[in-house]
Design an enzyme around this catalytic site. Structure first.
Site, PDB file in Angstrom:
ATOM      1  CD  GLU A  33      21.746   6.561  30.515  1.00 21.08           C
ATOM      2  OE1 GLU A  33      22.458   5.817  30.474  1.00 21.08           O
ATOM      3  OE2 GLU A  33      22.559   7.694  29.617  1.00 21.08           O
TER       4      GLU A  33
ATOM      5  CG  ASP B  39      26.857  -3.949  29.600  1.00 19.46           C
ATOM      6  OD1 ASP B  39      26.047  -3.501  29.305  1.00 19.46           O
ATOM      7  OD2 ASP B  39      27.996  -3.980  29.838  1.00 19.46           O
TER       8      ASP B  39
HETATM    9  N1  SAH Z   1      23.663   1.890  22.017  1.00 22.20           N
HETATM   10  C1  SAH Z   1      24.215   2.792  21.603  1.00 22.20           C
HETATM   11  C2  SAH Z   1      25.311   2.971  22.412  1.00 22.20           C
HETATM   12  C3  SAH Z   1      25.494   2.622  23.784  1.00 22.20           C
HETATM   13  S1  SAH Z   1      26.978   2.932  24.873  1.00 22.20           S
HETATM   14  C4  SAH Z   1      23.980   3.739  20.432  1.00 22.20           C
HETATM   15  O1  SAH Z   1      24.132   2.210  19.353  1.00 22.20           O
HETATM   16  O2  SAH Z   1      23.680   4.590  19.947  1.00 22.20           O
HETATM   17  C5  SAH Z   1      27.065   2.255  25.687  1.00 22.20           C
HETATM   18  C6  SAH Z   1      26.054   3.712  27.102  1.00 22.20           C
HETATM   19  O3  SAH Z   1      25.864   3.454  28.617  1.00 22.20           O
HETATM   20  C7  SAH Z   1      27.265   5.075  27.546  1.00 22.20           C
HETATM   21  O4  SAH Z   1      26.551   5.882  27.474  1.00 22.20           O
HETATM   22  C8  SAH Z   1      27.940   4.086  28.740  1.00 22.20           C
HETATM   23  O5  SAH Z   1      27.777   4.886  29.830  1.00 22.20           O
HETATM   24  C9  SAH Z   1      26.592   3.218  29.665  1.00 22.20           C
HETATM   25  N2  SAH Z   1      27.274   1.801  29.267  1.00 22.20           N
HETATM   26  C10 SAH Z   1      26.395   0.349  29.553  1.00 22.20           C
HETATM   27  N3  SAH Z   1      27.191  -0.367  29.446  1.00 22.20           N
HETATM   28  C11 SAH Z   1      28.303  -0.378  28.791  1.00 22.20           C
HETATM   29  C12 SAH Z   1      29.262  -0.926  28.514  1.00 22.20           C
HETATM   30  N4  SAH Z   1      29.523  -2.084  28.928  1.00 22.20           N
HETATM   31  N5  SAH Z   1      30.851  -0.133  28.792  1.00 22.20           N
HETATM   32  C13 SAH Z   1      30.603   1.335  28.060  1.00 22.20           C
HETATM   33  N6  SAH Z   1      29.506   2.049  28.506  1.00 22.20           N
HETATM   34  C14 SAH Z   1      28.672   1.138  28.546  1.00 22.20           C
END
Ligand code: SAH
Length: 230
Positions: free
Chosen positions: A12, A196
């Site tokens: 980001e 998403d």
């Molecule tokens: N793929 C990452 C985890 C991502 S968590 C890993 O394995 O390390 C998702 C991140 O994007 C968080 O920072 C949150 O703020 C945002 N986000 C995007 N879509 C989201 C969703 N469906 N639910 C919660 N947070 C979401």
């Protein structure tokens, strides 16, 4: 004016660091803070790591140690509103914590005594964003963003959050950053590009669209910085 720009994940803030030119790097409290001058402002930039606790630490350090006078959050989110498609931009009008639950004592979901259920973002920053959107020819959606320590990938949880908080998007850091800024009286703004739609396919979509959506948000935030008055 010193402006903080923060994200939760490296992806980001990478597009921001790639644009601002030269910067210095300082490690503090488990986080790397990048400082530079851009658009006539001093910037401090960092990604906090995911979730409410890490984001609260980073926002606090940006304000208390680096002297940030305004804070802009740039990142990605899961869309709730039917109107929000992957890649669309949403700015928070207000934020709440969807995972706060002390309802056993008669409080509403999301409410902490002596706190507020919803925290409004700064009106001046929101109107600046609306101007930027018009000039860039971008549709900027405004709505409530719900935050919780949970990656939401279920239609049931998503519709519960929509019904309970009237939320349009959800993520994992906005409301904790809002809480820090409210307590330190720092004007703040939260922008998210949809990665998403927080339902069954959320993790696959997230992986596929994280980088492109993060870049959409970053570009917009930097345009706002250029237009901020000192
Ligand atoms: N793929 C990452 C985890 C991502 S968590 C890993 O394995 O390390 C998702 C991140 O994007 C968080 O920072 C949150 O703020 C945002 N986000 C995007 N879509 C989201 C969703 N469906 N639910 C919660 N947070 C979401």
């Amino acid at each position: 004016m010193k402006i903080a720009i923060m994200g939760a994940m490296r992806e980001e803030i990478d597009p921001i660091l790639a644009t601002v030119g030269e910067y210095t790097r300082t490690e503090h409290a488990g986080t790397v803070f990048y400082e530079c001058v851009y658009g006539g402002h001093e910037l401090v930039i960092a990604y906090s790591k995911i979730g409410k606790v890490f984001s609260a630490i980073t926002a606090t350090v940006m304000i208390e140690r680096f002297g940030a006078q305004k804070l802009l959050f740039s990142g990605v989110a899961g869309g709730i509103s039917e109107e929000l498609k992957i890649g669309d931009l949403v700015m928070a009008s207000a934020l709440c914590q969807h995972d706060v639950d002390i309802v056993a004592f008669g409080h509403p979901y999301g409410f902490i005594p002596e706190g507020s259920l919803m925290i409004d973002t700064d009106e001046i920053l929101r109107s600046l964003a609306s101007e930027v959107a018009i000039d860039m020819g971008i549709d900027l959606y405004e709505g409530i963003i719900a935050t919780g320590d949970q990656f939401v990938a279920s239609s049931e949880r998503k519709s519960w959050i929509q019904q309970t908080f009237n939320a349009d998007a959800l993520e994992m850091e906005g409301a904790s950053v809002a809480c820090v800024c409210q307590n330190f009286d720092i004007p703040f703004f939260v922008l998210r590009a949809i990665s998403d739609t927080a339902d069954g396919g959320a993790s696959e979509d997230f992986d596929a669209f994280l980088k492109t959506s993060a870049a959409v948000s970053a570009t917009f935030i930097l345009e706002m910085v250029k237009r901020l008055e000192n």
